[in-house]
Design an enzyme around this catalytic site. Structure first.
Site, PDB file in Angstrom:
ATOM      1  N   ASP A 426       0.938  -1.279  -0.069  1.00  0.00           N
ATOM      2  CA  ASP A 426       0.022   0.038   0.038  1.00  0.00           C
ATOM      3  C   ASP A 426       0.858   1.293   0.133  1.00  0.00           C
ATOM      4  O   ASP A 426       1.946   1.407   0.577  1.00  0.00           O
ATOM      5  CB  ASP A 426      -0.932  -0.068   1.310  1.00  0.00           C
ATOM      6  CG  ASP A 426      -1.699   1.092   1.388  1.00  0.00           C
ATOM      7  OD1 ASP A 426      -2.797   1.307   0.382  1.00  0.00           O
ATOM      8  OD2 ASP A 426      -1.771   1.909   2.314  1.00  0.00           O
ATOM      9  N   GLU A 479       0.978  -0.507  -5.035  1.00  0.00           N
ATOM     10  CA  GLU A 479       0.034   0.593  -5.305  1.00  0.00           C
ATOM     11  C   GLU A 479       0.859   1.783  -5.372  1.00  0.00           C
ATOM     12  O   GLU A 479       1.181   2.421  -4.517  1.00  0.00           O
ATOM     13  CB  GLU A 479      -1.165   0.389  -4.169  1.00  0.00           C
ATOM     14  CG  GLU A 479      -2.148   1.404  -4.399  1.00  0.00           C
ATOM     15  CD  GLU A 479      -2.454   2.526  -3.470  1.00  0.00           C
ATOM     16  OE1 GLU A 479      -3.359   3.268  -3.531  1.00  0.00           O
ATOM     17  OE2 GLU A 479      -1.875   2.375  -2.579  1.00  0.00           O
TER      18      GLU A 479
END
Length: 804
Positions: A426, A479
């Site tokens: 993330d 990401e």
């Protein structure tokens, strides 16, 4: 007290223990051979009497109380230390026989310390944390924690009245090493504990274990002893096949269903006898979820699930992205064994599992990793480097070996201990840029004056290179929302080394295009086609993720234009089909495959009741059909990352809002033709160029009545004609459906079979050759005549134009 014993006592060391400031208590406590005999010392507050019992003969030696706070000592007339126990009588009259925690050597070796200090102890999780084990014939739990600047660290829990004076730990190594360890006999799986850390200024703090394998259910915050090596895995076949296919993984289909376990499906909250809600009763157990989720995922023909972070976190509203227990699956849904069952069951059903992972930041909770030993252990000291203003969290100090080791080992831990098929990292952009989310003056430039976080770059390269060495088919996904180059390039080529990157650019552009009213879409046509200019710069995954259906952004169907829900559904069907046709692997967040109208709410279950309504059930069936189409046609995935797998046929119909392209493999007969009309206008006869001469059969039409459309379809295969169109030699004419994507299967025209040449005489062969030459010359003569005629017509037309 016996004078000899009195003179042998280290009174300064005793005072250090009593004031709970000892960093090396084993030097005093336990049994030590001396010239006068074996000196045994113990510090047990609330003890009134202690005896040393020799295991070999059962003989007991009463200990003298050297300090009324609970310090006892005895000199046993022996030359060598032998196994013993302590018979302790407490101030409440309870008698207990215990093994002395200070009678055991460290389980962490000098080699362990060197590797950890260098940041390369990739299995440090086997040493740190709480580990049930047997040392000799004694069962207990071994604890180890990194607290380099602590004055003293103790293990505390119900087993010692949460008293930090007891079970003070031994420090191994100085400086950055700074690991505290202790084996406590008699503790078992399920016992709760924390570390009491005394800072250099004398302040104590209770901290959860950063390496704990299990934790209490929120709002409680203690760590829980667990043995994660007892589960018996049954997914050997899956793991073997995954490893075998590691090198060709990118040539396989990947349709990911993104899931938040706490809100995919929920129970009604139970209440106790007093009518109070029972905390956690609203969640299904990992084992229960596994069966229901696998059933749904298989039916929908997804290949993988991706779980929003299951690592322990205190706040439900963070969705798991503010982690406090990196080595512990959250107790909201069960035990570590329950989560192992979840992973095992998914693999048994042929479903891969990707775990979201958050190495970018961590929360400030006082009982967590923040200011862990009274100093900034995991975060930067300078708030301009260590604080994230938007999220209110702390940023890891990636340049510190113990921090990078903690994180790298953690990624490996989930692949090793829980058989994760992938780790999705993330907020990578926030790691790469020192000024991410910050204003001028809120960040510190790197040594070259730039805003790149060089330490984070090195950390990512280090992690990816080590992870790749496993060669077991597990993948790493980034990401990353910026144009940072070479995210998925090999580390040896100065890349970061990820396997895949989320295509945030495509998601933003295409969503923006689809949100426009079809009447105005022609002004945004570039947003539809721009992604193909950079499609092969990275190994992309196309995503419609959880981030796009919260905080006022609307659900996927809510984003779509249209006066009615049916109009919106037509737009959404076209969008999903375009996504499936576009190069790149696929990801769709839960609830969006059934066109949930409301935004996602982490406190509620998905609105499964919607499936009783035709529009939503039809959308679900449509997405299922798309997934089945995707998996059954290699052209849609085999060359995702090779330019040979895609070709525009027409990307200039801006006014009409139409794009036409083909997806290919190395076999022409596997070619698929995509006709995408993003305008609500049907055309009875629409001509388009095709890849080659042959037959074209419509195998998917998002406007079909089956999917809730107006049923402008092409039921019969179309044979191409030798009519140039779209700069192609051949073309077909179809019914163009309104607001729809139509997919055609392409069958090349059969080549005429070569006739066998019979044996002929040289004379016959010569005659045949002469005829062929004469025919060719006649053909050329005719072509020359036609060329001259055309030139004459052009000349005449020019003269007429000049006159005007």
């Amino acid at each position: 007290m016996d004078r000899q014993l009195y003179e042998m006592m280290d009174w300064a060391g005793i005072e250090e223990l009593i004031y709970s400031e000892a960093s090396r208590p084993h030097e005093l406590l336990g049994a030590h051979a001396t010239e006068q005999g074996v000196l045994v010392q113990a510090f047990i507050p609330t003890a009134e009497k202690i005896e040393v019992k020799l295991t070999s003969n059962g003989k007991c030696y009463p200990m003298e109380m050297a300090d009324e706070e609970g310090f006892f000592a005895v000199l046993i007339p022996r030359k060598t230390v032998v196994p013993y126990t302590l018979l302790v009588t407490y101030d409440n009259g309870v008698l207990e026989e215990i093994h002395d925690p200070y009678a055991y050597a460290p389980q962490i070796t000098e080699e362990d310390l060197k590797k950890f200090e260098a940041g390369i102890h990739y299995q440090i999780y086997e040493k740190m944390g709480a580990h049930p084990m047997r040392i000799g014939d004694v069962s207990g739990v071994y604890f180890a924690v990194w607290a380099p600047c602590a004055m003293r660290v103790s293990v505390v829990g119900d087993f010692n009245l949460w008293d930090g004076r007891r079970h003070q730990m031994r420090r191994l190594g100085d400086g950055e090493r700074g690991i505290f360890e202790l084996f406590i006999p008699g503790l078992k799986v399920g016992d709760i504990y924390k570390y009491e850390i005394k800072f250099r200024n004398g302040d104590p703090a209770l901290k959860s274990d950063p390496y704990a394998n299990y934790a209490e259910l929120r709002p409680n915050t203690a760590s829980v002893v667990w043995d994660i090596n007892q589960y018996v895995w049954k997914d050997q076949k899956w793991m073997t096949e995954r490893a075998k296919g590691a090198k060709t993984q990118k040539e396989k289909p990947m349709s990911i269903y993104e899931v938040h376990l706490g809100s995919w499906m929920r129970k009604e909250t139970a209440v106790d006898e007093e009518g109070k809600p029972i905390i956690g009763s609203e969640f299904y157990n990992y084992r229960e979820i596994a069966h229901e989720l696998a059933k749904y995922v298989k039916d929908m023909a997804y290949t993988h699930v991706e779980l929003l972070p299951v690592m322990e976190h205190p706040l439900d509203a963070s969705w798991g992205y503010q982690v406090t227990g990196y080595y512990a699956p959250t107790s909201r849904y069960g035990t570590p064994d329950d989560f192992m069952y979840f992973m095992d069951y998914m693999h048994g059903q042929g479903i891969g599992v990707i775990l979201d992972w958050v190495p970018a930041h961590f929360p400030r909770d006082a009982w967590g990793m923040a200011q862990f030993d009274g100093t900034c252990v995991y975060e930067h000291r300078d708030p301009r480097q260590g604080s994230h203003p938007h999220w209110g969290t702390l940023i890891y100090n990636y340049g510190r070996a113990g921090v990078s080791n903690f994180l790298i080992a953690n990624a490996l831990f989930w692949a090793d201990k829980y058989h994760a098929d992938g780790i999705r990292m993330d907020a990578v952009a926030s790691m790469l840029y020192l000024d991410y989310g910050k204003n001028a003056g809120e960040w510190v430039a790197n040594i070259y004056g730039g805003h790149e976080n060089l330490e984070a770059v090195e950390f990512l390269k280090h992690l990816n290179s080590i992870f790749k060495k496993r060669s077991d088919g597990a993948i790493l996904i980034a990401e990353e929302s910026t144009a940072w180059p070479k995210i998925t390039a090999d580390v040896k080529e100065d890349g970061l080394g990820f396997d895949y990157k989320w295509n945030m650019g495509w998601m933003n552009d295409f969503t923006g295009y689809m949100q426009c009213d079809p009447y105005f879409r022609n002004h945004h046509y570039g947003e539809l086609t721009f992604s193909m200019l950079y499609a092969y710069s990275e190994n992309f995954i196309l995503v419609f993720s959880h981030d796009e259906v919260v905080h006022g952004k609307a659900s996927m169907i809510g984003k779509m234009p249209g006066a009615t829900l049916e109009d919106k559904a037509a737009n959404l069907r076209a969008a999903y089909a375009f996504m499936m046709g576009h190069p790149g692997k696929k990801l769709l967040f839960m609830g969006q495959d059934m066109a949930q109208v409301n935004e996602w709410n982490e406190n509620k279950s998905l609105e499964w009741d919607l499936l009783q309504y035709p529009l939503h059930e039809t959308m679900r069936q449509y997405v299922k059909t798309l997934n089945e189409l995707y998996q059954s046609h290699p052209a849609m995935y085999e060359l995702d990352y090779n330019p040979d797998g895609f070709e525009w046929i027409n990307c200039s119909y801006s006014k009409e809002n139409i794009v036409i392209f083909e997806r290919k493999t190395k076999k022409p007969e596997e070619t698929l033709l995509f006709v995408c009309n993003f305008a609500p206008v049907a055309q009875e006869k629409f001509t388009l160029g095709v890849p080659f001469a042959g037959k074209y059969k419509e195998i998917l039409n998002s406007d079909a009545a089956t999917f809730g459309g107006s049923n402008v379809v092409n039921p019969r295969a179309k044979a191409s004609k030798k009519l140039e169109w779209d700069e192609r030699e051949n073309s077909i004419t179809i019914k163009l459906a309104p607001m729809a994507v139509q997919v055609f299967e392409c069958t090349p025209e059969a080549k005429p079979k070569k006739r066998s040449v019979s044996q002929s005489s040289p004379k016959t062969k010569e005659s045949t050759a002469k005829k062929a030459v004469a025919k060719d010359e006649g053909k050329r003569t005719g072509e020359e005549k036609e060329t001259k005629k055309a030139a004459g017509r052009k000349k005449a037309a020019k003269k007429e134009s000049d006159k005007k």
